[in-house]
Structure formats: structure tokens, C-alpha cells
Design a protein around this motif. Structure first.
Motif, PDB file in Angstrom:
ATOM      1  N   TRP A 304       0.819  -1.206   0.000  1.00  0.00           N
ATOM      2  CA  TRP A 304       0.000   0.000   0.000  1.00  0.00           C
ATOM      3  C   TRP A 304       0.859   1.264   0.000  1.00  0.00           C
ATOM      4  CZ3 TRP A 304      -4.944   1.251  -0.839  1.00  0.00           C
ATOM      5  CH2 TRP A 304      -5.840   0.189  -0.986  1.00  0.00           C
ATOM      6  N   LEU A 305       1.987   1.229   0.690  1.00  0.00           N
ATOM      7  CA  LEU A 305       2.893   2.381   0.641  1.00  0.00           C
ATOM      8  C   LEU A 305       3.395   2.611  -0.780  1.00  0.00           C
ATOM      9  CD1 LEU A 305       4.999   1.871   3.904  1.00  0.00           C
ATOM     10  CD2 LEU A 305       3.422   3.761   3.424  1.00  0.00           C
ATOM     11  N   ALA A 306       3.706   1.530  -1.483  1.00  0.00           N
ATOM     12  CA  ALA A 306       4.167   1.659  -2.867  1.00  0.00           C
ATOM     13  C   ALA A 306       3.063   2.210  -3.761  1.00  0.00           C
ATOM     14  CB  ALA A 306       4.656   0.310  -3.387  1.00  0.00           C
ATOM     15  N   LEU A 307       1.833   1.748  -3.560  1.00  0.00           N
ATOM     16  CA  LEU A 307       0.719   2.254  -4.359  1.00  0.00           C
ATOM     17  C   LEU A 307       0.527   3.750  -4.151  1.00  0.00           C
ATOM     18  CD1 LEU A 307      -1.840  -0.640  -3.795  1.00  0.00           C
ATOM     19  CD2 LEU A 307      -0.863   0.035  -6.008  1.00  0.00           C
ATOM     20  N   ARG A 308       0.757   4.211  -2.940  1.00  0.00           N
ATOM     21  CA  ARG A 308       0.593   5.639  -2.657  1.00  0.00           C
ATOM     22  C   ARG A 308       1.779   6.459  -3.150  1.00  0.00           C
ATOM     23  NH1 ARG A 308       1.190   7.397   3.404  1.00  0.00           N
ATOM     24  NH2 ARG A 308       3.368   7.232   2.717  1.00  0.00           N
ATOM     25  N   ASP A 309       2.994   5.964  -2.919  1.00  0.00           N
ATOM     26  CA  ASP A 309       4.191   6.775  -3.163  1.00  0.00           C
ATOM     27  C   ASP A 309       4.780   6.591  -4.555  1.00  0.00           C
ATOM     28  OD1 ASP A 309       3.875   7.628  -0.569  1.00  0.00           O
ATOM     29  OD2 ASP A 309       5.304   6.188   0.265  1.00  0.00           O
ATOM     30  N   GLN A 310       4.626   5.418  -5.152  1.00  0.00           N
ATOM     31  CA  GLN A 310       5.074   5.178  -6.536  1.00  0.00           C
ATOM     32  C   GLN A 310       3.938   4.517  -7.312  1.00  0.00           C
ATOM     33  OE1 GLN A 310       7.366   3.314  -4.124  1.00  0.00           O
ATOM     34  NE2 GLN A 310       8.271   5.308  -3.657  1.00  0.00           N
ATOM     35  N   PRO A 311       2.837   5.240  -7.492  1.00  0.00           N
ATOM     36  CA  PRO A 311       1.640   4.582  -8.037  1.00  0.00           C
ATOM     37  C   PRO A 311       1.818   4.042  -9.450  1.00  0.00           C
ATOM     38  CG  PRO A 311       1.335   6.967  -7.945  1.00  0.00           C
ATOM     39  CD  PRO A 311       2.589   6.665  -7.193  1.00  0.00           C
ATOM     40  N   ILE A 328      -5.775  -1.963  -6.860  1.00  0.00           N
ATOM     41  CA  ILE A 328      -5.496  -1.352  -8.162  1.00  0.00           C
ATOM     42  C   ILE A 328      -6.268  -0.042  -8.311  1.00  0.00           C
ATOM     43  CG2 ILE A 328      -5.817  -1.635 -10.649  1.00  0.00           C
ATOM     44  CD1 ILE A 328      -5.275  -4.644 -10.218  1.00  0.00           C
ATOM     45  N   THR A 329      -7.530  -0.045  -7.900  1.00  0.00           N
ATOM     46  CA  THR A 329      -8.346   1.168  -8.029  1.00  0.00           C
ATOM     47  C   THR A 329      -7.775   2.309  -7.208  1.00  0.00           C
ATOM     48  OG1 THR A 329     -10.338  -0.148  -8.411  1.00  0.00           O
ATOM     49  CG2 THR A 329     -10.648   2.137  -7.715  1.00  0.00           C
ATOM     50  N   GLN A 330      -7.423   2.038  -5.947  1.00  0.00           N
ATOM     51  CA  GLN A 330      -6.886   3.110  -5.112  1.00  0.00           C
ATOM     52  C   GLN A 330      -5.556   3.614  -5.662  1.00  0.00           C
ATOM     53  OE1 GLN A 330      -8.315   4.791  -2.307  1.00  0.00           O
ATOM     54  NE2 GLN A 330      -6.647   6.075  -3.054  1.00  0.00           N
ATOM     55  N   GLY A 331      -4.723   2.708  -6.146  1.00  0.00           N
ATOM     56  CA  GLY A 331      -3.472   3.134  -6.760  1.00  0.00           C
ATOM     57  C   GLY A 331      -3.708   4.007  -7.980  1.00  0.00           C
ATOM     58  N   LEU A 332      -4.698   3.648  -8.787  1.00  0.00           N
ATOM     59  CA  LEU A 332      -5.027   4.452  -9.963  1.00  0.00           C
ATOM     60  C   LEU A 332      -5.540   5.837  -9.566  1.00  0.00           C
ATOM     61  CD1 LEU A 332      -6.743   1.754 -12.205  1.00  0.00           C
ATOM     62  CD2 LEU A 332      -4.599   2.958 -12.706  1.00  0.00           C
ATOM     63  N   LEU A 333      -6.308   5.909  -8.496  1.00  0.00           N
ATOM     64  CA  LEU A 333      -6.797   7.213  -8.037  1.00  0.00           C
ATOM     65  C   LEU A 333      -5.638   8.086  -7.571  1.00  0.00           C
ATOM     66  CD1 LEU A 333      -9.998   6.081  -6.103  1.00  0.00           C
ATOM     67  CD2 LEU A 333      -9.921   7.325  -8.272  1.00  0.00           C
ATOM     68  N   ASP A 339      -0.527  11.970 -12.643  1.00  0.00           N
ATOM     69  CA  ASP A 339      -0.351  11.759 -14.082  1.00  0.00           C
ATOM     70  C   ASP A 339      -1.652  11.211 -14.652  1.00  0.00           C
ATOM     71  OD1 ASP A 339       0.374  11.073 -16.648  1.00  0.00           O
ATOM     72  OD2 ASP A 339       2.246  10.070 -16.078  1.00  0.00           O
ATOM     73  N   PRO A 340      -2.602  12.094 -14.977  1.00  0.00           N
ATOM     74  CA  PRO A 340      -3.912  11.618 -15.446  1.00  0.00           C
ATOM     75  C   PRO A 340      -3.831  10.716 -16.673  1.00  0.00           C
ATOM     76  CG  PRO A 340      -3.997  13.961 -14.923  1.00  0.00           C
ATOM     77  CD  PRO A 340      -2.559  13.563 -14.860  1.00  0.00           C
ATOM     78  N   ALA A 341      -2.941  11.037 -17.607  1.00  0.00           N
ATOM     79  CA  ALA A 341      -2.859  10.230 -18.832  1.00  0.00           C
ATOM     80  C   ALA A 341      -2.405   8.809 -18.521  1.00  0.00           C
ATOM     81  CB  ALA A 341      -1.907  10.893 -19.824  1.00  0.00           C
ATOM     82  N   ARG A 342      -1.396   8.677 -17.680  1.00  0.00           N
ATOM     83  CA  ARG A 342      -0.907   7.347 -17.313  1.00  0.00           C
ATOM     84  C   ARG A 342      -1.982   6.570 -16.556  1.00  0.00           C
ATOM     85  NH1 ARG A 342       1.848   2.956 -18.524  1.00  0.00           N
ATOM     86  NH2 ARG A 342       3.107   2.077 -16.823  1.00  0.00           N
ATOM     87  N   ALA A 343      -2.723   7.254 -15.690  1.00  0.00           N
ATOM     88  CA  ALA A 343      -3.796   6.593 -14.949  1.00  0.00           C
ATOM     89  C   ALA A 343      -4.863   6.063 -15.900  1.00  0.00           C
ATOM     90  CB  ALA A 343      -4.409   7.561 -13.942  1.00  0.00           C
ATOM     91  N   ARG A 344      -5.213   6.844 -16.914  1.00  0.00           N
ATOM     92  CA  ARG A 344      -6.210   6.390 -17.888  1.00  0.00           C
ATOM     93  C   ARG A 344      -5.716   5.162 -18.650  1.00  0.00           C
ATOM     94  NH1 ARG A 344     -10.161   9.224 -20.357  1.00  0.00           N
ATOM     95  NH2 ARG A 344      -9.283   8.718 -22.404  1.00  0.00           N
ATOM     96  N   SER A 345      -4.446   5.179 -19.018  1.00  0.00           N
ATOM     97  CA  SER A 345      -3.896   4.053 -19.771  1.00  0.00           C
ATOM     98  C   SER A 345      -3.930   2.765 -18.948  1.00  0.00           C
ATOM     99  CB  SER A 345      -2.462   4.376 -20.196  1.00  0.00           C
ATOM    100  OG  SER A 345      -1.853   3.268 -20.817  1.00  0.00           O
ATOM    101  N   LEU A 346      -3.491   2.853 -17.698  1.00  0.00           N
ATOM    102  CA  LEU A 346      -3.497   1.668 -16.842  1.00  0.00           C
ATOM    103  C   LEU A 346      -4.923   1.249 -16.485  1.00  0.00           C
ATOM    104  CD1 LEU A 346      -0.465   2.447 -14.498  1.00  0.00           C
ATOM    105  CD2 LEU A 346      -0.589   0.697 -16.286  1.00  0.00           C
ATOM    106  N   VAL A 364     -12.050   6.194 -11.524  1.00  0.00           N
ATOM    107  CA  VAL A 364     -10.723   6.593 -12.002  1.00  0.00           C
ATOM    108  C   VAL A 364     -10.857   7.505 -13.216  1.00  0.00           C
ATOM    109  CG1 VAL A 364      -8.529   5.778 -12.933  1.00  0.00           C
ATOM    110  CG2 VAL A 364      -9.667   4.504 -11.093  1.00  0.00           C
ATOM    111  N   SER A 365     -11.743   7.149 -14.130  1.00  0.00           N
ATOM    112  CA  SER A 365     -11.967   7.973 -15.318  1.00  0.00           C
ATOM    113  C   SER A 365     -12.386   9.379 -14.922  1.00  0.00           C
ATOM    114  CB  SER A 365     -13.042   7.326 -16.192  1.00  0.00           C
ATOM    115  OG  SER A 365     -13.339   8.128 -17.310  1.00  0.00           O
ATOM    116  N   ARG A 366     -13.278   9.477 -13.953  1.00  0.00           N
ATOM    117  CA  ARG A 366     -13.753  10.785 -13.491  1.00  0.00           C
ATOM    118  C   ARG A 366     -12.613  11.624 -12.935  1.00  0.00           C
ATOM    119  NH1 ARG A 366     -14.534  12.897  -8.624  1.00  0.00           N
ATOM    120  NH2 ARG A 366     -16.094  14.577  -8.383  1.00  0.00           N
TER     121      ARG A 366
END
Length: 692
Positions: A304-311, A328-333, A339-346, A364-366
Motif C-alpha cells: 500500500w505504501l508503494a501504491l501511494r508513493d510510486q503509483p 489497483i483502483t486506489q493506486g489508480l486514483l 499523471d492523469p494520462a498514465r492513470a487512464r492508460s493503466l 478513475v476515469s472521473r
């Protein structure tokens, strides 16, 4: 670019006029930062600016008492924009003196005999003086209610010395407005003495309070001590408290021990709390939980630390191993904020692999689309339109328009407003911009018809509509005060004991208790008496309560109430400091009204203090920078507070080239944010205002 919470920042509405109205969108240009110092907005004779709060709440004036954490101003159903500082000038120039109703009893008459003596005795812990004052109060109108109130005030600071009297007061008068405070203090007294039975009885009886975690935990402990267990929904409620992502009061430890002894604190519960702690930034708590809980939690925490700090890398890794959809969802948020573009891609990849469901994907899309819009990225419009309808809230609908408006794409502006739900599209802001789009697309007749309707109301978009039509603003030639109420109506108000006492406390400069009693009494005042109450509050020099009453009356634009709604208290102080700092006093009043509704003793959720609502650190800084030499800095003193606020506004005006809309944006949200909001290319002023 980080953005403040939508409830805490305000845009500055710009309208630029010459000898006749000029279209603000054509002449008011906000320039990019690289030309910031060299370029000025082409102010002519007057710039009009209004601060507007873009919140879901209809109240632009709700504040929080700095001690109790409760709303001290009732929500005001104002429109989304305020009047202009120029309106303060109109009020100052033309306000007539108030006229009394001959011989009528008045709520702002001298306070009852003995009231001030009793309050002084309470302040000085003088029992003999207090008893003497109570005897004098009893002989006055509403003497019984005043005596009860004073008795409650006396007991508030003497719960330890007179617990039996406190218990009796709570039993006999549970509906009195000060009883929630007395109940909370009495519960704390009982908790300190482990008086479990009495604690449970008092907790369950009126008045209803918001107990907070500490008192709620003590109640559960009382249940355990008396009944030997928690029953019904209590264990799950206690578990939900334990699973919060922050350390809880020590009073909760016995309840948490019970949960652990009864196997509620299993591995899943520890995982829930570790995740909540990391989300809240409480890494120390997460570390403590790993050491205390079942084996193997360190790996979960680190993930969870990695998802927050290096999502970016952490989410990609979780997708590669087909990990948990919630992770995965929380990491994407978290990634969407960076980086919205990278989040959309993943997100697309996770959706294709069916690792996240439709609702998770939509969230995530929102967020990614909104973050792109906040940064004015050109692809934001398309991204916002791709957000599933189920995830489109007010923020998505309105920022879809703003993303098109920011790029002056009028076809898309019209398209986005046409697609809005009716309740949003009918808001005045979007009606105005829909008409503007129609005008730009060649449908002038339809646009002017809408503008004519909007221009009938004196608010920001009404003023812009008047500019577009080249007509005068819908303001009265002169303001006038309302006719004095009848003696019968004033007597009816005077007969309301809590209202009468509220005015007496206001006159004695006890603002917090006065507001509390006023709000308590207001709920029972019939509609027919509200104009008299607004008149009375205005006459008593109580502009914040007068505004509350006007809001309930929905008398926002009535000409006779303009001088009440846009009051000018502390006028000599404001004018002196405005002259000293070479700034218009109307701008000082506009900020004061918006920031604190003229109240000197309230605090914001982030620590700002009253009137013009400067943060203490900012106040100390401007005191040094402007050479004011104020010491000590008492922010609750109007003279000190207004001097600091006026000096800070002057400093912001200087920093932003005397462009007051930018200066006020900087005053409210900070100069860094105001600079961040400057466009990359020159932009019409009214477009800039509605897209920040």
C-alpha cells in the motif's frame, strides 16, 4: 498544479466599465504569467469584482465556531454570486437613517437589570455577586428564562463543584440552547469518575449531541461494565471506530481490548486499518499495527505504501500479477492526481483484464479527467465526455463546459451545456454562457433574449448580461431602508424570551452566546415577523444575524434591504485603514463580508480569525512587512484585524499590478495559486473568472 478544495476558494468576477457599459469579455484580458508584470488589465473608470464560492452548499457564509466546531451561521440560500464592491459604495452614499417605531418596545433596548452583573460575577467566580444578580434578574421581563440561562452558564465551569445541580438542570430544561454544552461537560465529569450507570442514563437522554469518539467509547465501556458485553449493532460500530486511519482517544482502549478479546480484530480488520492509516498519511500508525497484529502484515503495508508513493510502477505491477481490484483502483486514483494520462492508460488495461469493475473504472476515469481539466489540458474535454453518466456529478458536468470555455471553443460550450441535466443547465452561470455561445455562433436574437432575462437580476451574471446588451445595471437609483415595523410586531418579537436575551447578550458584547441563542429562537419565528426581525437586527448593529434573516426571507435583491444586506460596520476603522493603504474601502468591505460576514470572533477550519480572516502567520508577516507595529496581535480586535487585512490586500494589489480581481484571488487562495491560475495565453477576463 494543486487545487484548493472547492469549498474554500473563490473566483473573482470581473466587469470593466467606461462611461458606458463595455463587454467585459472583449476588454478585460487576463494575460499569461510571462507578461504579468508589464501588462495591466485595461481598467477604465471602475472595476467590479465579486467573490463567488463554488460549493455544493448554497451557503457562501457558513462559518465554524473555533471552539465548538458547529455552524454558527445558518446556511444562506444565496445565488452562486455576490454583489459588487460598488454596491457598498451605493449603500454608503445613499443609506438613510433608521426610523424608530414611536414608543414601541425594542429588542435592542437596554439589557435587563442584573444581566451584566450576573455575567461579571460568573467571569470572576463570585457566588455572592451571582446570587444578588439573579435576584435582580428575576424581577425583569423573561426573568425566569434569563435566570435559567445564567444558571446554566454558571454551572458550565463548575461541573466538578456542583454535579447534582448540573444533573437537575439537564433533567428539567433539556431543550434550552446551552444544554448540549452542559451535557458534554457533565458526561466528561462522569467518565472521569467511572460513574457508568449515570453516564449511560445521561448519554441516552435529551438533548441529543454529537458525542465524538471519546464520549462514544466511554458509552460503550459503560455498556461493557454494566452488561458485560456489547450487543446489537454496537460491536460493529466499535469496530468501525477502531478501523479509522488515525489514532483514537485513550478512552477507546478498553473497548478495543474487548473487541480483541472477542476476536473482532482479525487479520482482515488489521488490513482495513493499515490501509486507512496509509491513505490518511499516518505511516507511524501503520507501522505500529504491523508490529501488533498477525504475522505477514508488513508485506501488505509495503504494498500500500508503494501504491501511494510510486503509483505508476506499483499499479502496473499489481496489474501484471492480476492483483486485488480494490488495491489497483486506489493506486489508480493516487496516480490520477499526478499523471492523469498514465492513470487512464493503466485503467483501460485493468478494465480489459476485468481486474476492476465498472464503478471502479468510472471513478478513475472521473478523477483523471477532472485533474486534466484543472490543469487546462486540451484533451480534458474529450476525457470528461468519456466519463460514464453514472459517475458524472455536478463537478464533471460544469468542468466539461469550463474546459471548452477555457479554450474559447463555443461549439463545444453549447454542446456541453445542452447535454447537462436541466437542474444544472438552468443555473444562471450556464444560462449566460449558453447565450454567449449562441451569440458567437451567430444566433444573436436567442442570445439577447436570454441576456435580457438575466439582466433583470442584480448579480454577477446579471451584470455581465447587462454589459452584453449595453444597458445599465439593474440597481436602484437610490437605496432606502424598509419601513419600520408596527409596534404590535415589535412587541411580539420582544415577547420571545430567547430572542430578547440574544439581543441583550449582543449588546453586552457576548457574540458567541448571542448567536447561539438567536439561531435557537429563529426557528420559531413565523414568516410574517421576519422583516421586523431583520429590521431590528440591522438597527441593533448586528449585520451577520440580519443577513441570516434576509436569507430565510429570500429578500436578496429587494431594494429596501440592500443597505441591510451590504452593511458597513466599523466604518471609521475601514475608511482609515483603506486611506492609509491607498485601497478602495468598498473592496475591504467586500472581503470582510465574504470572509467573516463581519464577525470578529469566528474562526475558519484552518485557523483564520474573524473579520477579514487572515491566518495568524500571515497576520504576523504583514505586520512586519508593512511596518504596522501592532503589538500584541489580537486578531479578535476589529482595529487590529482590519489594519492587518487592509495592509495584506494592499500588498497583494501591489504584487499584482493593482489588478484587484487578481489581488483578491491572491488574498483568498494565496499569491502562488493566483499565479497558477493565470492563463498561458491572453484570455477574456470573464472567461478566466468562470474557469478557475
Amino acid at each position: 498544479m494543486s487545487r484548493p478544495a472547492r469549498a474554500t476558494w473563490h473566483s473573482c468576477r470581473v466587469s470593466i466599465t467606461n462611461s458606458r457599459p463595455i463587454r467585459a469579455s472583449y476588454t478585460g484580458v487576463v494575460h499569461p504569467e510571462e507578461t504579468f508584470r508589464e501588462t495591466r488589465l485595461p481598467w477604465r473608470r471602475e472595476a467590479r469584482c465579486v467573490l463567488a464560492s463554488r460549493t455544493r452548499s448554497t451557503s457562501p457564509c457558513s462559518k465554524t465556531d473555533n471552539r465548538q466546531g458547529k455552524p454558527m451561521v445558518a446556511p444562506l440560500p444565496f445565488s452562486s454570486s455576490f454583489y459588487l464592491p460598488a454596491l457598498f459604495l451605493l449603500v454608503v452614499a445613499t443609506a438613510a437613517a433608521a426610523v424608530d417605531s414611536a414608543g414601541a418596545a425594542s429588542l435592542d433596548d437596554e439589557p435587563p437589570v442584573g444581566l451584566e452583573l450576573a455575567l461579571t460575577a460568573i467571569d470572576h467566580d463570585d457566588p455572592a455577586g451571582f446570587r444578588h444578580a439573579l435576584d435582580r434578574v428575576e424581577e425583569t421581563q423573561h426573568g425566569e428564562v434569563i435566570r435559567r440561562h445564567l444558571r446554566t452558564l454558571w454551572l458550565l465551569d463548575r461541573v466538578n463543584e456542583e454535579p447534582a445541580a448540573v444533573a437537575a438542570q439537564l433533567r428539567e430544561y433539556p431543550e434550552d440552547p446551552m444544554m448540549p454544552r452542559l451535557k458534554r461537560r457533565y458526561l466528561d465529569y462522569l467518565a472521569d469518575r467511572s460513574a457508568w450507570g449515570e453516564y449511560r442514563l445521561v448519554f441516552d437522554r435529551a438533548p441529543e449531541i454529537t458525542p465524538g469518539a471519546k464520549r462514544q467509547c466511554v458509552y460503550w465501556q459503560a455498556e461493557i461494565e454494566i452488561e458485560g458485553t456489547l450487543a446489537g449493532e454496537q460491536p460493529e460500530a466499535a469496530l468501525a471506530t477502531w478501523e479509522r486511519g488515525r489514532s483514537q482517544p485513550k478512552a477507546c482502549d478498553p473497548v478495543f481490548d474487548w473487541l480483541e478479546a472477542h476476536d473482532y480484530l482479525d487479520e482482515q480488520a488489521y488490513r482495513e486499518r493499515i490501509r486507512a492509516a496509509i491513505t490518511a498519511g499516518q505511516d507511524g500508525l501503520a507501522r505500529y499495527l504491523v508490529g501488533r497484529g498477525p504475522a505477514g502484515l508488513a508485506t501488505y503495508r509495503d504494498r500500500w505504501l508503494a501504491l501511494r508513493d510510486q503509483p505508476a510502477s506499483a499499479v502496473a505491477e499489481r496489474i501484471d500479477v492480476e492483483g486485488d481490484g480494490e488495491e489497483i483502483t486506489q493506486g489508480l486514483l493516487w496516480l490520477a492526481k499526478q499523471d492523469p494520462a498514465r492513470a487512464r492508460s493503466l485503467r483501460q488495461r485493468a478494465s480489459r483484464l476485468e481486474l476492476i469493475d465498472e464503478a471502479q473504472s468510472a471513478s478513475v476515469s472521473r478523477l483523471a479527467a477532472l485533474k486534466a481539466a484543472y490543469r487546462y489540458e486540451p484533451q480534458a474535454f474529450e476525457w470528461l465526455q468519456e466519463v460514464p453518466v453514472s459517475a458524472r456529478d455536478h463537478e464533471v458536468w460544469t468542468w466539461t463546459v469550463r474546459s471548452a470555455l477555457r479554450h474559447l471553443d463555443w461549439s463545444r460550450v453549447k454542446q456541453a451545456i445542452d447535454a447537462m441535466p436541466e437542474e444544472i443547465a438552468s443555473e444562471r452561470e450556464w444560462r449566460f454562457w449558453h447565450a454567449e455561445a449562441e451569440q458567437r455562433l451567430g444566433r444573436t436574437t436567442a442570445a439577447r433574449a436570454v441576456w435580457r432575462t438575466l439582466a433583470e437580476t442584480p448579480d454577477y451574471h446579471g451584470f455581465l448580461a447587462a454589459d452584453r446588451l449595453g444597458i445599465r445595471y439593474p440597481l436602484p437609483e437610490n437605496t432606502r431602508r424598509p419601513d419600520p415595523p408596527s409596534a404590535q410586531t415589535l412587541a411580539a418579537l420582544q415577547a420571545r424570551p430567547w430572542l430578547s436575551l440574544a439581543f441583550a447578550l449582543h449588546r453586552l458584547d457576548r457574540p458567541e452566546d448571542a448567536r447561539r441563542l438567536f439561531n435557537h429562537a429563529l426557528a420559531d419565528v413565523p414568516e410574517a415577523e421576519l422583516p421586523a426581525l431583520a429590521w431590528q437586527a440591522d438597527r441593533a448593529g448586528w449585520p451577520d444575524r440580519a443577513s441570516v434573516v434576509l436569507a430565510r426571507m429570500e429578500a436578496f435583491h429587494a431594494p429596501q434591504w440592500l443597505s441591510t444586506r451590504f452593511a458597513t460596520p466599523y466604518r471609521s476603522l475601514v475608511e482609515a485603514q483603506a486611506e492609509r493603504q491607498s485601497i478602495p474601502p468598498a473592496w475591504v468591505y467586500s472581503i470582510m463580508r465574504r470572509e467573516s460576514l463581519f464577525m470578529r470572533d469566528i474562526g475558519s477550519g484552518v485557523g483564520a480569525s474573524g473579520l477579514m480572516q487572515l491566518m495568524p502567520a500571515t497576520g504576523r508577516w504583514i505586520n512586519r512587512q508593512a511596518g504596522l507595529g501592532l503589538a500584541p496581535l489580537r486578531f479578535d480586535d476589529p482595529g487590529t484585524n482590519i489594519a492587518l487585512g487592509a495592509a495584506y490586500l494592499a500588498r497583494m494589489a501591489e504584487r499584482f499590478g493593482n489588478r484587484y480581481p487578481l489581488a483578491i484571488a491572491a488574498y483568498n487562495a494565496g499569491p502562488g495559486r493566483a499565479r497558477d491560475w493565470l492563463p498561458a495565453v491572453p484570455l477574456p477576463g470573464d472567461v478566466w473568472v468562470d474557469t478557475i
